[in-house]
Write an enzyme that holds these catalytic residues in place. Structure first.
Site, PDB file in Angstrom:
ATOM      1  N   ASN A 158       5.795   1.151   0.309  1.00  0.00           N
ATOM      2  CA  ASN A 158       5.263   1.120   1.669  1.00  0.00           C
ATOM      3  C   ASN A 158       4.083   0.161   1.716  1.00  0.00           C
ATOM      4  O   ASN A 158       2.945   0.535   1.410  1.00  0.00           O
ATOM      5  CB  ASN A 158       4.839   2.528   2.103  1.00  0.00           C
ATOM      6  CG  ASN A 158       6.026   3.446   2.310  1.00  0.00           C
ATOM      7  OD1 ASN A 158       6.735   3.351   3.302  1.00  0.00           O
ATOM      8  ND2 ASN A 158       6.254   4.328   1.340  1.00  0.00           N
ATOM      9  N   GLU A 159       4.368  -1.077   2.080  1.00  0.00           N
ATOM     10  CA  GLU A 159       3.369  -2.125   2.082  1.00  0.00           C
ATOM     11  C   GLU A 159       2.431  -1.977   3.287  1.00  0.00           C
ATOM     12  O   GLU A 159       2.686  -1.183   4.202  1.00  0.00           O
ATOM     13  CB  GLU A 159       4.067  -3.492   2.127  1.00  0.00           C
ATOM     14  CG  GLU A 159       4.958  -3.786   0.923  1.00  0.00           C
ATOM     15  CD  GLU A 159       4.179  -4.092  -0.351  1.00  0.00           C
ATOM     16  OE1 GLU A 159       2.962  -3.808  -0.403  1.00  0.00           O
ATOM     17  OE2 GLU A 159       4.782  -4.607  -1.301  1.00  0.00           O
TER      18      GLU A 159
END
Length: 638
Positions: A158-159
């Site tokens: 999850n950037e």
């Protein structure tokens, strides 16, 4: 160990001396949860992470199964993520990773293992994500989710930009994440641009969460996660919303937290009788108010949370003089000790002189990159200096370099018509092997040998430049490294025995070792563990020569010691810094562009010079003498 919570910490943290102790403790917690669920007659559902952080945790779980009979029959697992596209048998596949580190060594049921599928078509990814979520719900949800954290603050993949409601999906990897993964794929150009990951919302639905982080490289992002405001630019901060989350750190990863870096700012009780804490506080204050130490006033102490230290010391003058003298006594131009001199306040003892010195270098260039100026000083001052190259460093050589040297060898064979030369030239074998090799695939034995010999030749050249005889360069080729891959084997008994044998052979008065644990591949960490375990075993055997041996730790191209930690500071003149650079240049295969540069794209000599100059400027700003550069060391009290 009880977590030390303060008003600045938004997530409970537990700090262990090292990742080994932390991993063992978390493994015990997991087993306790498994057994509790088994007693309740229901499965234990674990969310699992990949990467270098949880590997020691998985090794301990395997040990508990194999040596203590812990069963995983009632365990169901869901992995966080997988690169996309990615075949399950690829070297970098997380399917392969989990089987190599955990699943192939325990009694978990194959049908209970769930890992995102990197082979589904792009059009099917959304449906796959929904099914993955449904599978988690169908087994009652995740009991415990294990997480690591990336430098961008990502959990799973999850950037930045991932919100707290995000679900399992296909995402595009951040450039920093791809750079950090480059070593696993033998080049950033080979790293997939996308991945399938559980969402932040999926992670937050776990009943309990444990996030692990090790090493100095994670310290900055850990601080943002634990102490910063929630933001989708650092997705890990959303863990602050969870009622049952713990952050497990080693001392290095905790270094930037207020409770460790500046506990006085959090109104925490401080043991001011601790000289290390005193030095940390005073050097911090001097840098914060931009004054030399001897110019700090009582107002400076009182206005910046250090009134208790001032009360303990009696006056600003007394504490200033004390810390100034401590820093002054770290500086020495005689790293091997100055003969016939009063060594009361010197970091190294005067006798014996000359000393037999053994410098351990994890890779074939860490010696000159990290302490090249000190190495040159030791040789110039008449000490008997040896360098031990712990690994071959063969994976860090570009393929075209191997072809160039193979072409030379084949031309040599042809020109001199050597007897017994193979009918197929070395050059042909090497070229064909490299043409058929996929990115990240293990090199053929010919190619591994050539790349190792390239690094070995460069190391010998640097040693000769420094004035060392050829037989003072020792190539250990520790077995843990020789996999041909970035992912290495765990430290083994043979690695420790080889280290003990060399130590007993040379019986040094001084040992230098790499204490730089920010190395992204973990090689430095394993090499240091080999040395420490070897020394501890020799100590347990009451080895005579060890009683008069001091161990100094240097740091490499990734990190420097904090000013409050430094116990020996070796100043370098402009001429010595130039000589150090020339020694580094002997490592031509690493020149211009190293194969594994990490997050810093500069060449190693540039990083080293900047770090050494920064240390010198810091001493200067604190009121100490001004030097061109300084190499820093910390003594290990074994």
């Amino acid at each position: 160990m009880t977590a030390l919570e303060t008003y600045v910490e938004r997530i409970p943290t537990t700090i262990y001396p090292d990742s080994e102790l932390a991993s063992v403790a978390v493994a015990r917690d997991i087993v306790q949860l498994m057994q509790q669920r088994q007693a309740e007659g229901r499965p234990c559902v674990l969310g699992l992470a990949t990467g270098s952080t949880p590997t020691r945790l998985y090794e301990e779980l395997v040990r508990l199964h194999q040596e203590e009979g812990v069963s995983f029959q009632n365990v169901i697992t869901f992995n966080l993520d997988e690169y996309y596209p990615m075949a399950p048998d690829s070297l970098q596949s997380y399917v392969r990773f989990m089987h190599e580190y955990l699943f192939d060594h325990i009694d978990i049921r194959p049908e209970n293992v769930h890992i995102p599928d990197g082979t589904v078509s792009a059009g099917e990814v959304a449906d796959f994500g929904r099914r993955y979520e449904q599978q988690i719900v169908a087994v009652g949800g995740i009991d415990l989710q294990i997480l690591g954290i990336g430098r961008t603050g990502h959990i799973g993949f999850n950037e930045p930009g991932s919100g707290p409601a995000s679900r399992t999906r296909l995402i595009t990897l951040d450039q920093i994440t791809r750079t950090d993964a480059a070593s696993d794929f033998f080049g950033e150009e080979n790293v997939p641009r996308r991945a399938i990951t559980m969402g932040v919302g999926t992670i937050l639905e776990a009943r309990a969460i444990v996030l692990l982080a090790w090493g100095e490289g994670k310290a900055a992002v850990v601080k943002r996660m634990v102490e910063g405001a929630m933001t989708d630019s650092v997705p890990a901060t959303y863990l602050q919303k969870h009622p049952h989350v713990r952050v497990i750190l080693d001392e290095a990863a905790a270094a930037e937290l207020t409770q460790r870096k500046t506990p006085w700012l959090a109104s925490l009780p401080c043991a001011w009788q601790n000289e290390a804490l005193e030095r940390k506080a005073v050097t911090w204050l001097a840098r914060h108010v931009e004054k030399p130490i001897l110019k700090l006033t009582e107002e400076d102490y009182n206005e910046h949370g250090l009134s208790a230290l001032l009360a303990e010391a009696g006056s600003a003058y007394e504490i200033n003089i004390k810390i100034f003298n401590q820093l002054q006594h770290t500086i020495t131009g005689w790293p091997g000790g100055k003969p016939n001199a009063d060594d009361t306040h010197r970091p190294e003892r005067a006798s014996p002189f000359p000393k037999r010195v053994l410098i351990f270098s994890p890779h074939p260039d860490d010696d000159v990159i990290s302490m090249g100026g000190t190495l040159l000083r030791l040789v110039d001052q008449g000490h008997d200096v040896h360098v031990a190259y712990q690994t071959s460093g063969n994976i860090a050589v570009f393929d075209d370099e191997a072809i160039r040297f193979a072409e030379f060898a084949s031309s040599y064979e042809q020109a001199f018509q050597l007897q017994g030369a193979p009918t197929e030239s070395l050059y042909q074998r090497v070229v064909e092997s490299l043409q058929q090799k996929a990115p990240g695939q293990v090199d053929s034995p010919d190619v591994q040998l050539i790349k190792g010999l390239i690094r070995q030749g460069e190391a010998r050249s640097a040693c000769r430049y420094a004035g060392l005889p050829d037989d003072h360069a020792h190539f250990m080729n520790l077995p843990f490294y020789e996999t041909g891959r970035v992912r290495k084997k765990p430290l083994g008994e043979e690695d420790i025995k080889l280290t003990m044998e060399l130590l007993n052979q040379l019986q040094p008065h001084q040992i230098y070792a790499a204490g730089d644990l920010s190395d992204p591949h973990g090689t430095h960490r394993v090499c240091l563990a080999a040395i420490m375990q070897a020394v501890q075993r020799l100590k347990a055997q009451d080895t005579d020569w060890l009683k008069d041996c001091w161990v100094w730790l240097y740091r490499g191209a990734w990190q420097e010691w904090g000013i409050e930690q430094i116990e020996m500071a070796v100043p370098l003149s402009p001429q010595e810094l130039t000589r150090k650079r020339r020694a580094i240049f002997k490592h031509q295969s690493q020149k211009d562009r190293p194969l594994f540069p990490g997050a810093d794209q500069r060449e190693f000599w540039q990083r080293a010079e900047e770090r050494n100059r920064t240390t010198a400027r810091l001493y200067d700003h604190l009121g100490l003498p001004e030097y061109e550069a300084i190499e820093a060391f910390v003594r290990w009290q074994y």
